[in-house]
Design a protein around this motif. Structure first.
Motif, PDB file in Angstrom:
ATOM      1  N   LEU A 274      -9.630  18.903   8.468  1.00  0.00           N
ATOM      2  CA  LEU A 274      -9.105  17.659   7.952  1.00  0.00           C
ATOM      3  C   LEU A 274     -10.123  16.609   7.418  1.00  0.00           C
ATOM      4  O   LEU A 274     -11.070  16.375   7.923  1.00  0.00           O
ATOM      5  N   VAL A 275      -9.856  16.511   6.162  1.00  0.00           N
ATOM      6  CA  VAL A 275     -10.835  15.776   5.243  1.00  0.00           C
ATOM      7  C   VAL A 275     -10.696  14.034   5.469  1.00  0.00           C
ATOM      8  O   VAL A 275     -11.471  13.221   5.542  1.00  0.00           O
ATOM      9  N   LYS A 276      -9.479  14.034   5.368  1.00  0.00           N
ATOM     10  CA  LYS A 276      -8.803  12.689   5.096  1.00  0.00           C
ATOM     11  C   LYS A 276      -7.493  12.658   5.671  1.00  0.00           C
ATOM     12  O   LYS A 276      -6.433  13.217   5.123  1.00  0.00           O
ATOM     13  N   LYS A 277      -7.364  11.267   6.616  1.00  0.00           N
ATOM     14  CA  LYS A 277      -6.100  11.292   7.143  1.00  0.00           C
ATOM     15  C   LYS A 277      -4.948  10.846   6.354  1.00  0.00           C
ATOM     16  O   LYS A 277      -5.405  10.186   5.186  1.00  0.00           O
ATOM     17  N   ALA A 278      -3.795  10.957   6.740  1.00  0.00           N
ATOM     18  CA  ALA A 278      -2.657  10.419   5.865  1.00  0.00           C
ATOM     19  C   ALA A 278      -2.568   8.934   6.212  1.00  0.00           C
ATOM     20  O   ALA A 278      -3.070   8.536   7.366  1.00  0.00           O
ATOM     21  N   VAL A 279      -2.184   8.237   5.267  1.00  0.00           N
ATOM     22  CA  VAL A 279      -1.991   6.845   5.270  1.00  0.00           C
ATOM     23  C   VAL A 279      -0.619   6.204   5.107  1.00  0.00           C
ATOM     24  O   VAL A 279       0.299   6.970   4.162  1.00  0.00           O
ATOM     25  N   LYS A 280      -0.035   5.743   6.034  1.00  0.00           N
ATOM     26  CA  LYS A 280       1.386   5.151   5.788  1.00  0.00           C
ATOM     27  C   LYS A 280       1.402   4.176   4.712  1.00  0.00           C
ATOM     28  O   LYS A 280       0.805   3.616   4.699  1.00  0.00           O
ATOM     29  N   ALA A 281       2.774   4.066   4.330  1.00  0.00           N
ATOM     30  CA  ALA A 281       3.056   2.748   3.340  1.00  0.00           C
ATOM     31  C   ALA A 281       3.093   1.589   4.020  1.00  0.00           C
ATOM     32  O   ALA A 281       3.481   1.441   5.058  1.00  0.00           O
ATOM     33  N   LYS A 282       2.632   0.629   3.687  1.00  0.00           N
ATOM     34  CA  LYS A 282       2.860  -0.743   4.007  1.00  0.00           C
ATOM     35  C   LYS A 282       3.325  -1.768   2.982  1.00  0.00           C
ATOM     36  O   LYS A 282       2.812  -1.558   1.696  1.00  0.00           O
ATOM     37  N   PRO A 283       4.324  -2.406   3.520  1.00  0.00           N
ATOM     38  CA  PRO A 283       4.745  -3.414   2.439  1.00  0.00           C
ATOM     39  C   PRO A 283       4.192  -4.562   2.211  1.00  0.00           C
ATOM     40  O   PRO A 283       3.028  -4.657   2.822  1.00  0.00           O
ATOM     41  N   ALA A 284       4.263  -4.997   1.031  1.00  0.00           N
ATOM     42  CA  ALA A 284       3.350  -6.280   0.654  1.00  0.00           C
ATOM     43  C   ALA A 284       3.848  -7.348   1.330  1.00  0.00           C
ATOM     44  O   ALA A 284       4.961  -7.684   2.253  1.00  0.00           O
ATOM     45  N   VAL A 285       2.772  -8.296   1.701  1.00  0.00           N
ATOM     46  CA  VAL A 285       2.689  -9.394   2.754  1.00  0.00           C
ATOM     47  C   VAL A 285       2.872 -10.669   1.916  1.00  0.00           C
ATOM     48  O   VAL A 285       2.069 -11.102   1.070  1.00  0.00           O
ATOM     49  N   TYR A 286       3.823 -11.668   2.183  1.00  0.00           N
ATOM     50  CA  TYR A 286       4.061 -12.647   1.317  1.00  0.00           C
ATOM     51  C   TYR A 286       4.160 -13.829   2.557  1.00  0.00           C
ATOM     52  O   TYR A 286       4.207 -13.745   3.706  1.00  0.00           O
TER      53      TYR A 286
ATOM     54  N   THR B  56       0.773  -1.125  -0.106  1.00  0.00           N
ATOM     55  CA  THR B  56      -0.145  -0.003   0.090  1.00  0.00           C
ATOM     56  C   THR B  56       0.951   1.179   0.040  1.00  0.00           C
ATOM     57  O   THR B  56       1.558   1.403   0.894  1.00  0.00           O
ATOM     58  N   PRO B  57       0.760   2.083  -0.870  1.00  0.00           N
ATOM     59  CA  PRO B  57       1.645   3.078  -0.905  1.00  0.00           C
ATOM     60  C   PRO B  57       1.054   4.343   0.110  1.00  0.00           C
ATOM     61  O   PRO B  57       0.026   4.404   0.442  1.00  0.00           O
ATOM     62  N   ALA B  58       2.211   5.175   0.362  1.00  0.00           N
ATOM     63  CA  ALA B  58       1.658   6.200   1.399  1.00  0.00           C
ATOM     64  C   ALA B  58       0.769   7.213   0.753  1.00  0.00           C
ATOM     65  O   ALA B  58       1.150   7.542  -0.392  1.00  0.00           O
ATOM     66  N   LYS B  59       0.082   7.723   1.529  1.00  0.00           N
ATOM     67  CA  LYS B  59      -1.153   8.821   0.883  1.00  0.00           C
ATOM     68  C   LYS B  59      -0.989   9.955   2.020  1.00  0.00           C
ATOM     69  O   LYS B  59      -1.154   9.923   3.262  1.00  0.00           O
ATOM     70  N   LYS B  60      -0.950  11.344   1.491  1.00  0.00           N
ATOM     71  CA  LYS B  60      -1.054  12.318   2.354  1.00  0.00           C
ATOM     72  C   LYS B  60      -2.366  12.931   2.911  1.00  0.00           C
ATOM     73  O   LYS B  60      -3.509  12.622   2.304  1.00  0.00           O
ATOM     74  N   ALA B  61      -2.307  13.260   3.996  1.00  0.00           N
ATOM     75  CA  ALA B  61      -3.605  13.909   4.515  1.00  0.00           C
ATOM     76  C   ALA B  61      -4.281  15.041   3.560  1.00  0.00           C
ATOM     77  O   ALA B  61      -3.708  15.831   2.851  1.00  0.00           O
ATOM     78  N   VAL B  62      -5.693  15.050   3.626  1.00  0.00           N
ATOM     79  CA  VAL B  62      -6.201  15.798   2.703  1.00  0.00           C
ATOM     80  C   VAL B  62      -7.172  16.992   3.573  1.00  0.00           C
ATOM     81  O   VAL B  62      -7.619  16.500   4.372  1.00  0.00           O
TER      82      VAL B  62
END
Length: 294
Positions: free
Chosen positions: A128-140, A112-118
Motif C-alpha cells: 500500500l502506497v497511499k490509503k483510500a480517501v472517502k468523499a467528504k461533502p462541502a461544509v457550509y 473532497t472527492p473520493a480517492k482510491k487506494a494506491v
C-alpha cells in the motif's frame, strides 16, 4: 416724551402684561404642556413603527513595500472612496446582496472527492502506497436568518457615509428589527468585497468590522416628547394672548384719557357686601320708626 421712549414704555407694559397672564394661567399652561408631552410620548413609543440601524466599516488600502509609492497609492485610494460609495449602492451589488439574504450561507470547506487506494507491486508483493480517501461533502455556515428583500428595498435601506481624507467609509442599513439590519449591512458589504475586483480590477477592500445588531434609530422618543411639551407651551400662550387681545375691557385710566381723549372726573369704589346682609325699603322704614320712638 420722545417716540423711542414711548415705544420702550409700550414694550415694558406689554411684557409686564404677558408675565401677568402667564402667572394667572400657569395651571392651564402646565396642563397643556404635560398633556401634549404625554400624547407625543405615547405616539412615539407605542404607535410609530421603530427602525433599527446597523453599521459596518470598510477600508480601502493598497499594499505596497515602496515608501514613495505608498503615499501615491493612499491618495488614490482616498479619491476612489467616492467611486466605491456609488458602486456599493448600485443595482449590481444590491441584486447579489438580495440573493444572498434569501439564503445566507457561506462555504467554509470545499467538498473532497473520493480517492482510491494506491498499491505498488514488487516481486509479487502488493504494498500500500497511499490509503483510500472517502468523499467528504462541502461544509457550509449559515450566517443569519433568511430575509426576502428586493434590490429596490435595499436601495432605500442602505446608506454610505465617508470622512474627509480617510480611507475608511461606513455602510449603514436600516430595517424593522435589529437582526435584519445587521444581516443587510453584512450582506451588502460581503457582496461588495467579492464583486469589486471584477468591476474595477482591484483587490484592496477590507471589511474592518462586521455589523453588530442594530440599535434603535427611529423614533427619537425623547426629542418627540420635548417637541410635544414645547408645542403645548406655544399653543397655550397663543390661546391666552388671543383671548386677552380680544378682551375689550378697559383696565387703566390712561387708556380713557390718552387714547379716547376723555376727562377723568373721578372713581367709584367697589364695595363688597356680606352675602347674608340684605337691605330693603321695609328695613329702612323700621329703622326710621325705631329712631323716632327713641
Amino acid at each position: 416724551m420722545s417716540a423711542e421712549q414711548q415705544n420702550n414704555e409700550e414694550v415694558t407694559i406689554d411684557l409686564r402684561r404677558l408675565f401677568i397672564l402667564i402667572k394667572k394661567h400657569i395651571i392651564s399652561i402646565l396642563i397643556w404642556m404635560i398633556g401634549l408631552g404625554l400624547i407625543a410620548y405615547g405616539v412615539s413609543e407605542y404607535v410609530l413603527v421603530p427602525k433599527y440601524t446597523a453599521s459596518t466599516q470598510l477600508l480601502v488600502n493598497r499594499k505596497t513595500t515602496d515608501a514613495n509609492q505608498a503615499y501615491v497609492n493612499q491618495q488614490a485610494d482616498i479619491n476612489a472612496v467616492t467611486t466605491y460609495k456609488d458602486i456599493i449602492t448600485s443595482n449590481v451589488i444590491l441584486r447579489g446582496a438580495s440573493k444572498y439574504l434569501a439564503n445566507p450561507v457561506t462555504l467554509v470547506k470545499k467538498a473532497t472527492p473520493a480517492k482510491k487506494a494506491v498499491y505498488k507491486t514488487n516481486d509479487g508483493t502488493r504494498t500500500l502506497v497511499k490509503k483510500a480517501v472517502k468523499a467528504k461533502p462541502a461544509v457550509y455556515k449559515r450566517e443569519s436568518k433568511s430575509y426576502s428583500v428586493s434590490a429596490n428595498e435595499l436601495a432605500s435601506a442602505v446608506s454610505v457615509t465617508t470622512t474627509t481624507s480617510s480611507q475608511v467609509f461606513t455602510l449603514s442599513a436600516t430595517a424593522e428589527t435589529p437582526a435584519k439590519a445587521q444581516a443587510i449591512a453584512n450582506a451588502v458589504a460581503k457582496e461588495f468585497k467579492e464583486q469589486i475586483p471584477k468591476i474595477m480590477d482591484v483587490n484592496n477592500v477590507t471589511i474592518v468590522a462586521a455589523a453588530a445588531k442594530g440599535t434603535k434609530s427611529y423614533p427619537n422618543v425623547k426629542m418627540i416628547t420635548m417637541v410635544g411639551v414645547l408645542a403645548g407651551l406655544v399653543i397655550s400662550l397663543l390661546i391666552i394672548i388671543i383671548k386677552d387681545l380680544s378682551d375689550t375691557t378697559v383696565r387703566e385710566d390712561s387708556f380713557m384719557t390718552n387714547e379716547l381723549g376723555l376727562t377723568n372726573l373721578g372713581e367709584i369704589a367697589h364695595i363688597t357686601m356680606p352675602k347674608d346682609w340684605t337691605f330693603t325699603a321695609k328695613t329702612a322704614e323700621k329703622r326710621g320708626s325705631s329712631r323716632r320712638r327713641i
